[in-house]
Design a protein around this motif. Structure first.
Motif, PDB file in Angstrom:
ATOM      1  N   GLY A   1       0.837  -1.193   0.000  1.00 24.74           N
ATOM      2  CA  GLY A   1       0.000   0.000   0.000  1.00 24.74           C
ATOM      3  C   GLY A   1       0.876   1.248   0.000  1.00 24.74           C
ATOM      4  O   GLY A   1       1.840   1.328   0.769  1.00 24.74           O
ATOM      5  N   VAL A   2       0.567   2.183  -0.875  1.00 24.28           N
ATOM      6  CA  VAL A   2       1.273   3.464  -0.907  1.00 24.28           C
ATOM      7  C   VAL A   2       0.279   4.529  -0.459  1.00 24.28           C
ATOM      8  O   VAL A   2      -0.713   4.789  -1.139  1.00 24.28           O
ATOM      9  CB  VAL A   2       1.806   3.787  -2.325  1.00 24.28           C
ATOM     10  CG1 VAL A   2       2.526   5.132  -2.327  1.00 24.28           C
ATOM     11  CG2 VAL A   2       2.740   2.683  -2.804  1.00 24.28           C
ATOM     12  N   VAL A   3       0.539   5.122   0.710  1.00 25.41           N
ATOM     13  CA  VAL A   3      -0.431   6.027   1.320  1.00 25.41           C
ATOM     14  C   VAL A   3       0.221   7.360   1.669  1.00 25.41           C
ATOM     15  O   VAL A   3       1.435   7.527   1.587  1.00 25.41           O
ATOM     16  CB  VAL A   3      -1.052   5.390   2.580  1.00 25.41           C
ATOM     17  CG1 VAL A   3      -1.730   4.075   2.253  1.00 25.41           C
ATOM     18  CG2 VAL A   3      -0.002   5.195   3.681  1.00 25.41           C
ATOM     19  N   GLY A   4      -0.636   8.290   2.084  1.00 25.23           N
ATOM     20  CA  GLY A   4      -0.156   9.616   2.457  1.00 25.23           C
ATOM     21  C   GLY A   4      -1.095  10.687   1.961  1.00 25.23           C
ATOM     22  O   GLY A   4      -2.084  10.402   1.279  1.00 25.23           O
ATOM     23  N   PRO A   5      -0.802  11.929   2.286  1.00 25.36           N
ATOM     24  CA  PRO A   5      -1.699  13.026   1.913  1.00 25.36           C
ATOM     25  C   PRO A   5      -1.688  13.319   0.426  1.00 25.36           C
ATOM     26  O   PRO A   5      -0.778  12.922  -0.311  1.00 25.36           O
ATOM     27  CB  PRO A   5      -1.145  14.216   2.713  1.00 25.36           C
ATOM     28  CG  PRO A   5       0.286  13.876   2.948  1.00 25.36           C
ATOM     29  CD  PRO A   5       0.345  12.399   3.084  1.00 25.36           C
ATOM     30  N   THR A   6      -2.717  14.024  -0.010  1.00 26.52           N
ATOM     31  CA  THR A   6      -2.832  14.405  -1.413  1.00 26.52           C
ATOM     32  C   THR A   6      -1.655  15.276  -1.834  1.00 26.52           C
ATOM     33  O   THR A   6      -1.153  16.085  -1.059  1.00 26.52           O
ATOM     34  CB  THR A   6      -4.170  15.153  -1.636  1.00 26.52           C
ATOM     35  OG1 THR A   6      -4.349  15.377  -3.031  1.00 26.52           O
ATOM     36  CG2 THR A   6      -4.221  16.477  -0.907  1.00 26.52           C
ATOM     37  N   GLY A   7      -1.191  15.058  -3.067  1.00 32.00           N
ATOM     38  CA  GLY A   7      -0.144  15.902  -3.619  1.00 32.00           C
ATOM     39  C   GLY A   7       1.267  15.555  -3.209  1.00 32.00           C
ATOM     40  O   GLY A   7       2.204  16.277  -3.543  1.00 32.00           O
ATOM     41  N   VAL A   8       1.458  14.415  -2.522  1.00 32.49           N
ATOM     42  CA  VAL A   8       2.783  14.115  -1.971  1.00 32.49           C
ATOM     43  C   VAL A   8       3.640  13.247  -2.906  1.00 32.49           C
ATOM     44  O   VAL A   8       4.836  13.115  -2.700  1.00 32.49           O
ATOM     45  CB  VAL A   8       2.640  13.449  -0.584  1.00 32.49           C
ATOM     46  CG1 VAL A   8       2.266  11.977  -0.723  1.00 32.49           C
ATOM     47  CG2 VAL A   8       3.885  13.637   0.262  1.00 32.49           C
ATOM     48  N   GLY A   9       3.007  12.619  -3.915  1.00 34.51           N
ATOM     49  CA  GLY A   9       3.777  11.818  -4.867  1.00 34.51           C
ATOM     50  C   GLY A   9       3.475  10.334  -4.863  1.00 34.51           C
ATOM     51  O   GLY A   9       4.291   9.525  -5.316  1.00 34.51           O
ATOM     52  N   LYS A  10       2.289   9.951  -4.375  1.00 36.63           N
ATOM     53  CA  LYS A  10       1.928   8.527  -4.279  1.00 36.63           C
ATOM     54  C   LYS A  10       1.856   7.863  -5.652  1.00 36.63           C
ATOM     55  O   LYS A  10       2.288   6.722  -5.822  1.00 36.63           O
ATOM     56  CB  LYS A  10       0.577   8.377  -3.557  1.00 36.63           C
ATOM     57  CG  LYS A  10       0.574   8.851  -2.125  1.00 36.63           C
ATOM     58  CD  LYS A  10      -0.741   8.569  -1.446  1.00 36.63           C
ATOM     59  CE  LYS A  10      -1.924   9.288  -2.058  1.00 36.63           C
ATOM     60  NZ  LYS A  10      -1.872  10.754  -1.854  1.00 36.63           N
ATOM     61  N   THR A  11       1.286   8.571  -6.621  1.00 41.55           N
ATOM     62  CA  THR A  11       1.125   7.992  -7.962  1.00 41.55           C
ATOM     63  C   THR A  11       2.477   7.627  -8.552  1.00 41.55           C
ATOM     64  O   THR A  11       2.687   6.510  -9.043  1.00 41.55           O
ATOM     65  CB  THR A  11       0.395   8.980  -8.892  1.00 41.55           C
ATOM     66  OG1 THR A  11      -0.920   9.229  -8.374  1.00 41.55           O
ATOM     67  CG2 THR A  11       0.283   8.423 -10.303  1.00 41.55           C
TER      68      THR A  11
END
Length: 311
Positions: free
Chosen positions: A7-17
């Motif tokens: 799972g790759v998680v974290g806040p929006t805009g941080v670079g998960k994609t």
């Protein structure tokens, strides 16, 4: 043996994609979107949906599977994700969930069961009529007596959740709190959770800039299209990036105010996401900056390789 899921998680805009694609390329993986809004067809700009170019040939799942006038629950998401994990695993590929909707990711990975029954529309209509006559406070006070723990989590104005909590009690005899406790089951997967975090000031600047880029890409026109289809009250239009512009189309607020609200709501959402993942899940966190992103990604890939070897 339990299936490994990254799972790759974290806040929006941080670079998960970007990170999830690097992981997929390095470990023969396929990506399942863990975003509750990217399921909707045509809602591309406001949800920051990954583009074909950005995918770099990596298979992506649970994108564009619903029309914007359809509803989609956490239980629906859990069912869909588990089917995809099974399919990806059968192909001897690594399932990777990438996204920031904490409840959705938690439900998919940590064995949380939901009521099989659909919402009872007749029950909902009955309670809504009672609210029209007596006001929400009378109904909310009943919930506080029945299930004070759940009432503390629900704002009285969130009528839908108040009704659902009462419906669970009236139909099952269990409070929502009891129901949640009883429905925890053994974790069906071996999750490896990677979290990306960033200095808050830098992250907020990125979020503000991201909104400006979305507007340049045609966000306003995208929202207007769905608004003019009469979808103002649809679940999809409640999302950040869409709901903020409805007052503009109604002539109730200026465009500039709507944009500022969108930026503020996006920043607040990022903070909530971060808090959720910190409190609810066992995540390995990596702090990144724009200058160190590539180096950090290399470290993450090396760390992940070690964990995957131990399975």
């Amino acid at each position: 043996m339990k299936q490994t899921v990254v799972g790759v998680v974290g806040p929006t805009g941080v670079g998960k994609t970007a990170l999830s694609i690097e992981i997929a390329k390095s470990f023969n993986g396929e990506i399942i979107s863990g975003d509750s809004m990217q399921i909707y067809k045509g809602m591309d700009i406001g949800t920051a949906k990954v583009t074909e170019e950005e995918k770099e040939g990596v298979p992506h799942h649970l994108l564009n599977i619903k029309n914007p006038d359809e509803s989609f629950s956490v239980a629906d998401f859990q069912k869909n994700v588990r089917q995809k994990i099974q399919l990806i695993s059968k192909n001897n590929h690594l399932p990777i969930i990438a996204g920031g909707t904490g409840l959705y990711v938690q439900a998919a990975l940590f064995g949380y069961n939901f009521a099989e029954e659909k919402r009872d529309e007749s029950y909902q209509n009955k309670i809504e009529k009672q609210i029209d006559v007596d006001g929400i406070d009378v109904v909310y006070q009943r919930l506080k007596k029945i299930d004070p723990a759940q009432a503390d989590k629900i704002h009285p104005n969130n009528v839908r959740r108040v009704i659902r909590a009462l419906e669970v009690y009236d139909r099952t005899g269990m409070t929502m709190t009891e129901y949640h406790l009883r429905q925890r089951v053994d974790n069906p997967y071996r999750p490896i959770l990677i979290g990306l975090e960033m200095d808050r000031e830098l992250l907020y600047k990125r979020i503000n800039n991201r909104v400006d880029i979305m507007l340049e890409q045609g966000l306003l026109e995208e929202v207007k299209y769905f608004y003019e289809l009469g979808l103002e009250d649809a679940q999809s239009m409640k999302a950040i990036g869409y709901k903020e512009f409805i007052p503009y189309f109604k002539g109730e607020q200026s465009f500039e105010i709507c944009v500022e609200l969108l930026k503020r709501n996006s920043r607040r959402y990022a903070k909530r996401q971060y808090t959720w993942f910190k409190n609810k899940m066992d995540v390995d966190w990596y702090s990144i900056t724009l200058d160190t992103k590539n180096e950090k990604f290399e470290i993450i890939l090396n760390d992940l390789a070690g964990k995957l070897e131990k399975k």
